[in-house]
Design a protein around this motif. Structure first.
Motif, PDB file in Angstrom:
ATOM      1  N   CYS A  15      13.482  13.761  21.389  1.00 18.59           N
ATOM      2  CA  CYS A  15      13.496  12.756  20.331  1.00 18.59           C
ATOM      3  C   CYS A  15      14.446  13.210  19.242  1.00 18.59           C
ATOM      4  CB  CYS A  15      12.097  12.531  19.773  1.00 18.59           C
ATOM      5  SG  CYS A  15      11.120  14.014  19.618  1.00 18.59           S
ATOM      6  N   LEU A  16      15.274  12.290  18.788  1.00 16.23           N
ATOM      7  CA  LEU A  16      16.235  12.596  17.734  1.00 16.23           C
ATOM      8  C   LEU A  16      15.594  12.356  16.383  1.00 16.23           C
ATOM      9  CD1 LEU A  16      19.404  10.950  19.252  1.00 16.23           C
ATOM     10  CD2 LEU A  16      18.795  13.362  19.236  1.00 16.23           C
ATOM     11  N   MET A  17      15.808  13.275  15.467  1.00 13.79           N
ATOM     12  CA  MET A  17      15.341  13.155  14.091  1.00 13.79           C
ATOM     13  C   MET A  17      13.843  12.896  13.981  1.00 13.79           C
ATOM     14  SD  MET A  17      17.980  13.964  12.493  1.00 13.79           S
ATOM     15  CE  MET A  17      17.459  13.669  10.833  1.00 13.79           C
ATOM     16  N   THR A  18      13.048  13.576  14.776  1.00 19.82           N
ATOM     17  CA  THR A  18      11.600  13.477  14.689  1.00 19.82           C
ATOM     18  C   THR A  18      11.111  14.426  13.615  1.00 19.82           C
ATOM     19  OG1 THR A  18      11.399  12.922  17.020  1.00 19.82           O
ATOM     20  CG2 THR A  18       9.451  13.810  15.961  1.00 19.82           C
ATOM     21  N   LYS A  19      10.143  13.982  12.851  1.00 17.40           N
ATOM     22  CA  LYS A  19       9.560  14.845  11.821  1.00 17.40           C
ATOM     23  C   LYS A  19       8.408  15.626  12.449  1.00 17.40           C
ATOM     24  CE  LYS A  19      10.723  11.919   7.912  1.00 17.40           C
ATOM     25  NZ  LYS A  19      10.204  11.205   6.741  1.00 17.40           N
ATOM     26  N   ILE A  20       8.352  16.905  12.131  1.00 18.45           N
ATOM     27  CA  ILE A  20       7.278  17.775  12.592  1.00 18.45           C
ATOM     28  C   ILE A  20       6.273  17.882  11.450  1.00 18.45           C
ATOM     29  CG2 ILE A  20       6.680  20.057  13.459  1.00 18.45           C
ATOM     30  CD1 ILE A  20       8.630  18.738  15.300  1.00 18.45           C
ATOM     31  N   ILE A  21       4.997  17.685  11.765  1.00 15.89           N
ATOM     32  CA  ILE A  21       3.964  17.742  10.737  1.00 15.89           C
ATOM     33  C   ILE A  21       2.753  18.482  11.283  1.00 15.89           C
ATOM     34  CG2 ILE A  21       3.019  15.485  11.374  1.00 15.89           C
ATOM     35  CD1 ILE A  21       2.430  14.999   8.431  1.00 15.89           C
ATOM     36  N   ALA A  22       2.175  19.343  10.483  1.00 18.15           N
ATOM     37  CA  ALA A  22       0.981  20.083  10.888  1.00 18.15           C
ATOM     38  C   ALA A  22      -0.236  19.157  10.843  1.00 18.15           C
ATOM     39  CB  ALA A  22       0.760  21.277   9.968  1.00 18.15           C
ATOM     40  N   GLN A  23      -1.215  19.470  11.657  1.00 18.99           N
ATOM     41  CA  GLN A  23      -2.435  18.672  11.729  1.00 18.99           C
ATOM     42  C   GLN A  23      -3.107  18.552  10.354  1.00 18.99           C
ATOM     43  OE1 GLN A  23      -5.339  20.309  14.371  1.00 18.99           O
ATOM     44  NE2 GLN A  23      -6.767  18.635  14.093  1.00 18.99           N
ATOM     45  N   CYS A  24      -3.171  19.636   9.617  1.00 20.68           N
ATOM     46  CA  CYS A  24      -3.810  19.594   8.294  1.00 20.68           C
ATOM     47  C   CYS A  24      -3.022  18.717   7.325  1.00 20.68           C
ATOM     48  CB  CYS A  24      -4.008  21.001   7.737  1.00 20.68           C
ATOM     49  SG  CYS A  24      -2.478  21.894   7.431  1.00 20.68           S
ATOM     50  N   GLU A  25      -1.697  18.704   7.458  1.00 24.47           N
ATOM     51  CA  GLU A  25      -0.884  17.849   6.603  1.00 24.47           C
ATOM     52  C   GLU A  25      -1.112  16.378   6.938  1.00 24.47           C
ATOM     53  OE1 GLU A  25       3.760  17.572   5.122  1.00 24.47           O
ATOM     54  OE2 GLU A  25       3.147  19.165   6.475  1.00 24.47           O
ATOM     55  N   LEU A  26      -1.274  16.078   8.222  1.00 28.29           N
ATOM     56  CA  LEU A  26      -1.601  14.712   8.634  1.00 28.29           C
ATOM     57  C   LEU A  26      -2.954  14.301   8.062  1.00 28.29           C
ATOM     58  CD1 LEU A  26      -1.214  12.121  10.283  1.00 28.29           C
ATOM     59  CD2 LEU A  26      -2.179  13.346  12.244  1.00 28.29           C
ATOM     60  N   ARG A  27      -3.924  15.196   8.139  1.00 28.40           N
ATOM     61  CA  ARG A  27      -5.262  14.905   7.613  1.00 28.40           C
ATOM     62  C   ARG A  27      -5.212  14.639   6.108  1.00 28.40           C
ATOM     63  NH1 ARG A  27      -7.929  19.724   8.381  1.00 28.40           N
ATOM     64  NH2 ARG A  27      -7.295  20.267   6.270  1.00 28.40           N
ATOM     65  N   ASN A  28      -4.465  15.458   5.378  1.00 30.69           N
ATOM     66  CA  ASN A  28      -4.422  15.338   3.924  1.00 30.69           C
ATOM     67  C   ASN A  28      -3.559  14.176   3.430  1.00 30.69           C
ATOM     68  OD1 ASN A  28      -6.070  17.578   3.761  1.00 30.69           O
ATOM     69  ND2 ASN A  28      -4.361  19.000   3.507  1.00 30.69           N
ATOM     70  N   ASN A  29      -2.586  13.750   4.229  1.00 31.37           N
ATOM     71  CA  ASN A  29      -1.649  12.702   3.805  1.00 31.37           C
ATOM     72  C   ASN A  29      -1.583  11.571   4.828  1.00 31.37           C
ATOM     73  OD1 ASN A  29      -0.676  14.163   1.464  1.00 31.37           O
ATOM     74  ND2 ASN A  29       0.320  15.524   2.932  1.00 31.37           N
ATOM     75  N   SER A  30      -2.702  11.234   5.448  1.00 27.44           N
ATOM     76  CA  SER A  30      -2.678  10.276   6.561  1.00 27.44           C
ATOM     77  C   SER A  30      -2.130   8.914   6.150  1.00 27.44           C
ATOM     78  CB  SER A  30      -4.063  10.138   7.185  1.00 27.44           C
ATOM     79  OG  SER A  30      -4.982   9.640   6.232  1.00 27.44           O
ATOM     80  N   ALA A  31      -2.488   8.402   4.988  1.00 29.19           N
ATOM     81  CA  ALA A  31      -2.003   7.082   4.567  1.00 29.19           C
ATOM     82  C   ALA A  31      -0.481   7.077   4.439  1.00 29.19           C
ATOM     83  CB  ALA A  31      -2.652   6.671   3.251  1.00 29.19           C
ATOM     84  N   LYS A  32       0.068   8.117   3.844  1.00 26.41           N
ATOM     85  CA  LYS A  32       1.515   8.206   3.667  1.00 26.41           C
ATOM     86  C   LYS A  32       2.226   8.333   5.014  1.00 26.41           C
ATOM     87  CE  LYS A  32       5.069  10.679   1.101  1.00 26.41           C
ATOM     88  NZ  LYS A  32       5.384  11.762   0.190  1.00 26.41           N
ATOM     89  N   VAL A  33       1.663   9.138   5.907  1.00 29.18           N
ATOM     90  CA  VAL A  33       2.257   9.323   7.234  1.00 29.18           C
ATOM     91  C   VAL A  33       2.228   8.002   8.008  1.00 29.18           C
ATOM     92  CG1 VAL A  33       1.997  10.481   9.467  1.00 29.18           C
ATOM     93  CG2 VAL A  33       1.754  11.785   7.352  1.00 29.18           C
ATOM     94  N   ILE A  34       1.101   7.295   7.985  1.00 32.77           N
ATOM     95  CA  ILE A  34       1.001   6.018   8.695  1.00 32.77           C
ATOM     96  C   ILE A  34       1.987   5.007   8.105  1.00 32.77           C
ATOM     97  CG2 ILE A  34      -0.511   4.072   9.243  1.00 32.77           C
ATOM     98  CD1 ILE A  34      -1.038   6.618  10.888  1.00 32.77           C
ATOM     99  N   ASP A  35       2.157   4.991   6.799  1.00 30.53           N
ATOM    100  CA  ASP A  35       3.143   4.106   6.180  1.00 30.53           C
ATOM    101  C   ASP A  35       4.544   4.398   6.720  1.00 30.53           C
ATOM    102  OD1 ASP A  35       1.238   2.794   4.670  1.00 30.53           O
ATOM    103  OD2 ASP A  35       1.621   3.962   2.841  1.00 30.53           O
ATOM    104  N   GLU A  36       4.866   5.683   6.878  1.00 27.48           N
ATOM    105  CA  GLU A  36       6.180   6.056   7.404  1.00 27.48           C
ATOM    106  C   GLU A  36       6.324   5.662   8.865  1.00 27.48           C
ATOM    107  OE1 GLU A  36       7.952   9.838   6.355  1.00 27.48           O
ATOM    108  OE2 GLU A  36       6.489  10.072   4.735  1.00 27.48           O
ATOM    109  N   VAL A  37       5.241   5.794   9.639  1.00 28.77           N
ATOM    110  CA  VAL A  37       5.278   5.387  11.053  1.00 28.77           C
ATOM    111  C   VAL A  37       5.506   3.884  11.149  1.00 28.77           C
ATOM    112  CG1 VAL A  37       3.937   5.186  13.190  1.00 28.77           C
ATOM    113  CG2 VAL A  37       3.898   7.322  11.900  1.00 28.77           C
ATOM    114  N   VAL A  38       4.801   3.111  10.343  1.00 22.18           N
ATOM    115  CA  VAL A  38       4.982   1.667  10.329  1.00 22.18           C
ATOM    116  C   VAL A  38       6.428   1.306   9.953  1.00 22.18           C
ATOM    117  CG1 VAL A  38       4.300  -0.466   9.147  1.00 22.18           C
ATOM    118  CG2 VAL A  38       2.557   1.150   9.917  1.00 22.18           C
ATOM    119  N   ALA A  39       7.035   2.112   9.099  1.00 21.42           N
ATOM    120  CA  ALA A  39       8.419   1.892   8.684  1.00 21.42           C
ATOM    121  C   ALA A  39       9.427   2.329   9.745  1.00 21.42           C
ATOM    122  CB  ALA A  39       8.693   2.622   7.369  1.00 21.42           C
ATOM    123  N   GLY A  40       8.955   2.928  10.853  1.00 21.71           N
ATOM    124  CA  GLY A  40       9.855   3.293  11.943  1.00 21.71           C
ATOM    125  C   GLY A  40      10.028   4.772  12.199  1.00 21.71           C
TER     126      GLY A  40
END
Length: 98
Positions: A15-40
């Motif tokens: 995958c090109l330009m994929t962001k790597i995120i730790a599980q704990c970071e996903l847990r702590n910032n899930s709304a922001k991460v999901i917003d970014e996923v929805v944005a592409g």
């Protein structure tokens, strides 16, 4: 937030330009991460530094709108279809005794 890599290989995919995120970071910032996923954006979630999951936008679920003019044009220009001939061809190809 997440570190970006030019090319990452995980779970058998490149995958090109994929962001790597730790599980704990996903847990702590899930709304922001999901917003970014929805944005592409795409994310690879790691657990103890090992890739564990991939978050991708669901592009296939978006409805596709086909203009009425395209449908009308297709109906008017479609090839002729002989249902009896098609059925005869199927009967010749398929063993009806099954």
């Amino acid at each position: 937030m997440a570190r970006i890599v030019a090319i990452c290989r995980t779970i058998g995919h490149t995958c090109l330009m994929t962001k790597i995120i730790a599980q704990c970071e996903l847990r702590n910032n899930s709304a922001k991460v999901i917003d970014e996923v929805v944005a592409g954006e795409s994310f690879v979630v790691t657990r103890n530094g090992i890739p564990a999951a991939k978050l991708l936008p669901l592009r296939t679920l978006r409805p596709t709108v086909v203009p009425k003019s395209s449908i009308a044009s297709f109906i008017n220009t479609r090839p002729n279809f002989d249902a009896r001939l098609f059925r005869a061809d199927l009967d010749n190809l398929v063993n009806q005794d099954l």
